[in-house]
Write a protein that holds these residues in place. Structure first.
Motif, PDB file in Angstrom:
ATOM      1  N   LEU A 160     -55.697  42.239 -18.450  1.00  0.00           N
ATOM      2  CA  LEU A 160     -54.690  43.879 -19.408  1.00  0.00           C
ATOM      3  C   LEU A 160     -55.883  43.454 -20.324  1.00  0.00           C
ATOM      4  O   LEU A 160     -56.745  45.300 -20.227  1.00  0.00           O
ATOM      5  CB  LEU A 160     -53.562  43.629 -19.628  1.00  0.00           C
ATOM      6  CG  LEU A 160     -53.294  45.020 -20.864  1.00  0.00           C
ATOM      7  CD1 LEU A 160     -53.425  45.960 -19.716  1.00  0.00           C
ATOM      8  CD2 LEU A 160     -51.981  44.532 -21.341  1.00  0.00           C
ATOM      9  N   GLU A 161     -56.423  42.306 -20.854  1.00  0.00           N
ATOM     10  CA  GLU A 161     -57.158  42.753 -21.856  1.00  0.00           C
ATOM     11  C   GLU A 161     -59.220  42.897 -21.920  1.00  0.00           C
ATOM     12  O   GLU A 161     -59.439  43.570 -22.117  1.00  0.00           O
ATOM     13  CB  GLU A 161     -57.517  40.966 -23.141  1.00  0.00           C
ATOM     14  CG  GLU A 161     -57.935  41.288 -24.323  1.00  0.00           C
ATOM     15  CD  GLU A 161     -58.461  39.978 -25.092  1.00  0.00           C
ATOM     16  OE1 GLU A 161     -59.083  39.613 -25.082  1.00  0.00           O
ATOM     17  OE2 GLU A 161     -57.513  39.522 -24.227  1.00  0.00           O
ATOM     18  N   LEU A 162     -59.176  42.427 -20.620  1.00  0.00           N
ATOM     19  CA  LEU A 162     -60.139  42.422 -19.477  1.00  0.00           C
ATOM     20  C   LEU A 162     -60.564  44.148 -19.485  1.00  0.00           C
ATOM     21  O   LEU A 162     -61.113  44.335 -19.322  1.00  0.00           O
ATOM     22  CB  LEU A 162     -60.917  41.542 -18.504  1.00  0.00           C
ATOM     23  CG  LEU A 162     -61.927  41.673 -18.697  1.00  0.00           C
ATOM     24  CD1 LEU A 162     -63.084  41.189 -19.117  1.00  0.00           C
ATOM     25  CD2 LEU A 162     -62.285  41.196 -16.764  1.00  0.00           C
ATOM     26  N   GLY A 163     -59.666  44.347 -19.014  1.00  0.00           N
ATOM     27  CA  GLY A 163     -59.553  45.467 -18.527  1.00  0.00           C
ATOM     28  C   GLY A 163     -59.805  46.844 -20.124  1.00  0.00           C
ATOM     29  O   GLY A 163     -60.466  47.804 -19.813  1.00  0.00           O
ATOM     30  N   MET A 164     -59.042  46.592 -20.969  1.00  0.00           N
ATOM     31  CA  MET A 164     -59.005  47.233 -22.166  1.00  0.00           C
ATOM     32  C   MET A 164     -60.543  47.503 -22.326  1.00  0.00           C
ATOM     33  O   MET A 164     -60.558  48.433 -22.565  1.00  0.00           O
ATOM     34  CB  MET A 164     -58.124  47.402 -23.421  1.00  0.00           C
ATOM     35  CG  MET A 164     -56.934  47.329 -22.792  1.00  0.00           C
ATOM     36  SD  MET A 164     -56.066  49.606 -22.218  1.00  0.00           S
ATOM     37  CE  MET A 164     -54.339  49.001 -21.928  1.00  0.00           C
ATOM     38  N   ARG A 165     -61.271  46.854 -22.174  1.00  0.00           N
ATOM     39  CA  ARG A 165     -62.763  46.174 -23.158  1.00  0.00           C
ATOM     40  C   ARG A 165     -63.254  47.095 -22.068  1.00  0.00           C
ATOM     41  O   ARG A 165     -64.472  47.884 -21.993  1.00  0.00           O
ATOM     42  CB  ARG A 165     -63.026  44.889 -23.054  1.00  0.00           C
ATOM     43  CG  ARG A 165     -62.594  43.925 -23.949  1.00  0.00           C
ATOM     44  CD  ARG A 165     -63.179  42.838 -23.938  1.00  0.00           C
ATOM     45  NE  ARG A 165     -62.476  41.863 -24.594  1.00  0.00           N
ATOM     46  CZ  ARG A 165     -62.433  40.120 -24.690  1.00  0.00           C
ATOM     47  NH1 ARG A 165     -63.684  39.366 -24.264  1.00  0.00           N
ATOM     48  NH2 ARG A 165     -62.409  39.687 -25.750  1.00  0.00           N
ATOM     49  N   PHE A 166     -63.063  47.235 -20.421  1.00  0.00           N
ATOM     50  CA  PHE A 166     -64.305  47.666 -19.512  1.00  0.00           C
ATOM     51  C   PHE A 166     -63.252  49.492 -19.729  1.00  0.00           C
ATOM     52  O   PHE A 166     -64.632  50.460 -19.866  1.00  0.00           O
ATOM     53  CB  PHE A 166     -63.712  47.331 -18.332  1.00  0.00           C
ATOM     54  CG  PHE A 166     -63.770  48.415 -17.402  1.00  0.00           C
ATOM     55  CD1 PHE A 166     -65.437  48.085 -16.773  1.00  0.00           C
ATOM     56  CD2 PHE A 166     -62.774  49.175 -16.199  1.00  0.00           C
ATOM     57  CE1 PHE A 166     -65.858  49.090 -15.940  1.00  0.00           C
ATOM     58  CE2 PHE A 166     -63.747  49.557 -15.316  1.00  0.00           C
ATOM     59  CZ  PHE A 166     -64.866  49.936 -15.280  1.00  0.00           C
ATOM     60  N   ALA A 167     -62.136  50.102 -20.357  1.00  0.00           N
ATOM     61  CA  ALA A 167     -61.756  51.135 -21.025  1.00  0.00           C
ATOM     62  C   ALA A 167     -62.524  52.126 -21.278  1.00  0.00           C
ATOM     63  O   ALA A 167     -63.060  52.810 -21.499  1.00  0.00           O
ATOM     64  CB  ALA A 167     -60.669  51.162 -20.990  1.00  0.00           C
ATOM     65  N   VAL A 168     -62.757  50.906 -22.764  1.00  0.00           N
ATOM     66  CA  VAL A 168     -63.466  51.393 -23.469  1.00  0.00           C
ATOM     67  C   VAL A 168     -64.996  51.649 -23.297  1.00  0.00           C
ATOM     68  O   VAL A 168     -65.638  52.680 -23.862  1.00  0.00           O
ATOM     69  CB  VAL A 168     -63.428  50.635 -25.350  1.00  0.00           C
ATOM     70  CG1 VAL A 168     -65.116  50.272 -25.862  1.00  0.00           C
ATOM     71  CG2 VAL A 168     -62.532  50.478 -25.779  1.00  0.00           C
ATOM     72  N   LEU A 170     -66.216  52.166 -20.346  1.00  0.00           N
ATOM     73  CA  LEU A 170     -66.143  53.283 -19.357  1.00  0.00           C
ATOM     74  C   LEU A 170     -66.297  54.329 -20.151  1.00  0.00           C
ATOM     75  O   LEU A 170     -67.085  55.810 -19.881  1.00  0.00           O
ATOM     76  CB  LEU A 170     -65.133  53.225 -18.223  1.00  0.00           C
ATOM     77  CG  LEU A 170     -65.077  54.259 -17.749  1.00  0.00           C
ATOM     78  CD1 LEU A 170     -64.652  53.758 -15.786  1.00  0.00           C
ATOM     79  CD2 LEU A 170     -64.380  55.701 -18.122  1.00  0.00           C
ATOM     80  N   MET A 171     -65.340  54.838 -21.356  1.00  0.00           N
ATOM     81  CA  MET A 171     -65.665  55.740 -22.467  1.00  0.00           C
ATOM     82  C   MET A 171     -66.549  56.375 -23.166  1.00  0.00           C
ATOM     83  O   MET A 171     -67.112  56.992 -22.983  1.00  0.00           O
ATOM     84  CB  MET A 171     -63.990  55.981 -22.350  1.00  0.00           C
ATOM     85  CG  MET A 171     -62.453  55.655 -21.846  1.00  0.00           C
ATOM     86  SD  MET A 171     -61.817  55.291 -23.186  1.00  0.00           S
ATOM     87  CE  MET A 171     -59.794  54.726 -22.329  1.00  0.00           C
ATOM     88  N   ASP A 172     -66.828  55.468 -22.990  1.00  0.00           N
ATOM     89  CA  ASP A 172     -67.967  54.996 -24.016  1.00  0.00           C
ATOM     90  C   ASP A 172     -68.962  56.224 -23.205  1.00  0.00           C
ATOM     91  O   ASP A 172     -69.644  56.975 -24.128  1.00  0.00           O
ATOM     92  CB  ASP A 172     -69.407  53.982 -24.405  1.00  0.00           C
ATOM     93  CG  ASP A 172     -68.402  53.849 -25.453  1.00  0.00           C
ATOM     94  OD1 ASP A 172     -67.874  54.068 -26.273  1.00  0.00           O
ATOM     95  OD2 ASP A 172     -68.640  52.022 -25.807  1.00  0.00           O
ATOM     96  N   GLY A 173     -69.518  55.771 -22.278  1.00  0.00           N
ATOM     97  CA  GLY A 173     -70.531  55.943 -21.230  1.00  0.00           C
ATOM     98  C   GLY A 173     -70.001  57.924 -20.917  1.00  0.00           C
ATOM     99  O   GLY A 173     -71.236  58.663 -20.537  1.00  0.00           O
ATOM    100  N   VAL A 174     -68.910  57.666 -20.054  1.00  0.00           N
ATOM    101  CA  VAL A 174     -68.205  59.540 -19.858  1.00  0.00           C
ATOM    102  C   VAL A 174     -68.782  60.212 -21.499  1.00  0.00           C
ATOM    103  O   VAL A 174     -69.093  60.954 -21.277  1.00  0.00           O
ATOM    104  CB  VAL A 174     -67.048  59.294 -19.183  1.00  0.00           C
ATOM    105  CG1 VAL A 174     -66.141  60.696 -18.809  1.00  0.00           C
ATOM    106  CG2 VAL A 174     -66.458  58.312 -18.371  1.00  0.00           C
ATOM    107  N   ALA A 175     -67.816  60.131 -22.423  1.00  0.00           N
ATOM    108  CA  ALA A 175     -68.353  60.867 -23.694  1.00  0.00           C
ATOM    109  C   ALA A 175     -70.214  60.793 -23.539  1.00  0.00           C
ATOM    110  O   ALA A 175     -69.764  62.070 -24.545  1.00  0.00           O
ATOM    111  CB  ALA A 175     -67.847  59.956 -24.972  1.00  0.00           C
TER     112      ALA A 175
END
Length: 215
Positions: A160-168, A170-175
């Motif tokens: 979960l923690e690694l997934g949330m880091r990955f989420a950030v 990924l969202m950096d790139g998309v945004a």
């Protein structure tokens, strides 16, 4: 009828209010004018604070701007925590967390943060201030994550923690791509929800000990 007696604020309260005004004004300038156009004169004028008072709290422009973005990001963290506590029992909490995180990438906080990161590439003083701010933000984020997703309820907390880091990331790139490519293509964020949900629900991974790289 006598007017109600005005309560005088303490020096600590006045100082806190002044810092809040400076930080909010700094973020507004970053969003509207960019890093290059944001000057201490612009910030103090918008905040209604003297230059001397600003320098007392923030000796350099780098200190002021990094503190300003950190201030807004901490505010977003508290809003995130509150919103997650209001999530109903029938709602997928991981999906709700991703949605709330993505909201933060669609407003002025992300734009101000981006201005600092780009400028920090060639400004060592600013880079150090941003690094300290980011480390504090990461620590606070991990604390919030452990509160909202307790290890005893979510067996694979490391995933979960690694997934949330990955989420950030990924969202950096998309945004970032969305600043130019309109409309914003948020499909990668939707795919992320599916991947995380499958990973958390997979019995072969829920109880897998964290690897050295995930710790």
């Amino acid at each position: 009828m006598a007017e109600p007696k005005r309560v005088r604020r303490t020096q600590v309260e006045r100082s806190a209010a002044m810092q809040e005004a400076l930080l909010d004004a700094a973020v507004e300038c970053l969003v509207e004018l960019g890093f290059a156009g944001t000057t201490t004169t612009q910030v103090t004028h918008r905040a209604g604070v003297s230059l001397g008072a600003m320098l007392h709290h923030f000796p350099t422009k780098a200190d002021l701007l990094a503190a300003a973005v950190g201030h807004v990001m901490r505010r977003r963290q508290e809003e995130f925590r509150k919103a997650m506590t209001d999530v109903g029992p029938s709602v997928d909490r991981v999906e709700a967390a991703i949605d709330l995180m993505w909201d933060a990438f669609n407003g002025p906080t992300f734009h101000a943060w981006l201005e600092l990161w780009v400028a920090a590439r060639t400004d060592p003083e600013l880079a150090e201030a941003v690094r300290v701010m980011e480390e504090e933000y990461d620590r606070a984020s991990r604390e919030i994550l452990s509160e909202l997703f307790p290890p005893d309820e979510y067996a694979d907390a490391a995933v979960l923690e690694l997934g949330m880091r990955f989420a950030v990331s990924l969202m950096d790139g998309v945004a970032l791509r969305g600043l130019v490519m309109k409309p914003v293509d948020a499909r990668p964020v939707e795919l992320l929800k599916t991947i995380l949900r499958q990973r958390m629900d997979n019995p072969t991974t829920r109880h897998r000990p964290a690897t050295e790289s995930e710790r």
